[in-house]
Design an enzyme around this catalytic site. Structure first.
Site, PDB file in Angstrom:
ATOM      1  CG  ASN A   1      -0.446  -0.300   2.677  1.00  0.00           C
ATOM      2  OD1 ASN A   1       0.442  -1.239   2.728  1.00  0.00           O
ATOM      3  ND2 ASN A   1      -0.971   0.240   3.520  1.00  0.00           N
TER       4      ASN A   1
ATOM      5  CD  GLU B   1      -1.485   4.693   4.600  1.00  0.00           C
ATOM      6  OE1 GLU B   1      -1.209   5.817   5.063  1.00  0.00           O
ATOM      7  OE2 GLU B   1      -2.146   3.774   4.875  1.00  0.00           O
TER       8      GLU B   1
ATOM      9  CB  CYS C   1      -5.156  -1.361  -1.751  1.00  0.00           C
ATOM     10  SG  CYS C   1      -6.595  -0.642  -0.843  1.00  0.00           S
TER      11      CYS C   1
ATOM     12  CD  GLU D   1      -5.557  -6.427  -1.071  1.00  0.00           C
ATOM     13  OE1 GLU D   1      -4.862  -4.728  -1.036  1.00  0.00           O
ATOM     14  OE2 GLU D   1      -6.179  -6.350  -0.319  1.00  0.00           O
TER      15      GLU D   1
ATOM     16  CB  CYS E   1     -10.900  -2.209   0.379  1.00  0.00           C
ATOM     17  SG  CYS E   1     -10.423  -1.816  -1.048  1.00  0.00           S
TER      18      CYS E   1
HETATM   19  N1  THU Z   1      -5.125  -1.490   2.663  1.00  0.00           N
HETATM   20  C1  THU Z   1      -4.686  -2.327   1.686  1.00  0.00           C
HETATM   21  O1  THU Z   1      -3.582  -2.021   1.011  1.00  0.00           O
HETATM   22  N2  THU Z   1      -5.315  -3.458   1.315  1.00  0.00           N
HETATM   23  C2  THU Z   1      -6.328  -3.918   2.068  1.00  0.00           C
HETATM   24  O2  THU Z   1      -7.001  -5.084   1.727  1.00  0.00           O
HETATM   25  C3  THU Z   1      -7.167  -3.248   2.797  1.00  0.00           C
HETATM   26  C4  THU Z   1      -6.507  -1.691   3.107  1.00  0.00           C
HETATM   27  C5  THU Z   1      -4.309  -0.398   3.015  1.00  0.00           C
HETATM   28  C6  THU Z   1      -4.920   0.973   2.481  1.00  0.00           C
HETATM   29  C7  THU Z   1      -4.511   1.862   3.338  1.00  0.00           C
HETATM   30  O3  THU Z   1      -3.284   2.313   3.230  1.00  0.00           O
HETATM   31  C8  THU Z   1      -4.278   0.938   4.712  1.00  0.00           C
HETATM   32  O4  THU Z   1      -4.529  -0.267   4.279  1.00  0.00           O
HETATM   33  C9  THU Z   1      -5.375   1.339   5.769  1.00  0.00           C
HETATM   34  O5  THU Z   1      -6.699   1.244   5.139  1.00  0.00           O
END
Ligand code: THU
Length: 138
Positions: free
Chosen positions: A48, A50, A59, A61, A94
């Site tokens: 991920n 941000e 994310c 994935e 998500c």
């Molecule tokens: N996130 C992911 O990378 N994958 C998921 O399956 C759920 C959430 C990340 C997005 C964000 O950077 C952090 O987790 C919190 O939501």
């Protein structure tokens, strides 16, 4: 579902752990790593990423899947995806990622979800993760 041999599963988990350690997550402090396995045995990692403008976050994935597209790895070449997040007992992808998986991965492809409690790990197929999904009309 195509069950992975234990050694391959372990390789994917090791790769997902390693890439989770490279996550850019100063806002949530919630690292996630994804490892995409191709039919010819390659592993494409993603974490991920941000941003202070929160909506720009990507994310793990989707990072892995977008890397696959960028490298010319097509949908039918994908064998499995493993997602790892140490901040929860088991991670659940998500909704946005489920929609992207459905378009870029085969529907029967397994998605292994792992957190800090290995006994809570789950596996779903891409199709199971998003029943009744939107698909663009042909
Ligand atoms: N996130 C992911 O990378 N994958 C998921 O399956 C759920 C959430 C990340 C997005 C964000 O950077 C952090 O987790 C919190 O939501």
């Amino acid at each position: 579902m195509d069950d992975l041999p234990a050694a391959l599963y372990q390789q994917l988990l090791d790769e997902a752990r390693a890439v989770a350690a490279r996550a850019w997550c100063p806002h949530s402090m919630f690292p996630v790593g994804a490892a995409l396995l191709t039919r010819d045995g390659r592993i494409l990692p993603g974490c991920n990423v941000e941003n202070a403008s929160f909506g720009l976050t990507n994310c793990a994935e989707r990072s892995a899947l977008f890397a696959a597209v960028s490298q010319g790895v097509g949908r039918e070449s994908l064998r499995a995806l493993l997602v790892y997040a140490p901040g929860v007992p088991v991670i659940s992808p998500c909704g946005a990622c489920r929609q992207v998986m459905l378009e870029l991965m085969p529907p029967e492809c397994p998605v292994y979800c792992v957190g800090h409690d290995p006994s809570a790990s789950r596996a779903w197929t891409v199709a199971e993760l998003l029943p009744g999904a939107f698909v663009f009309p042909e």
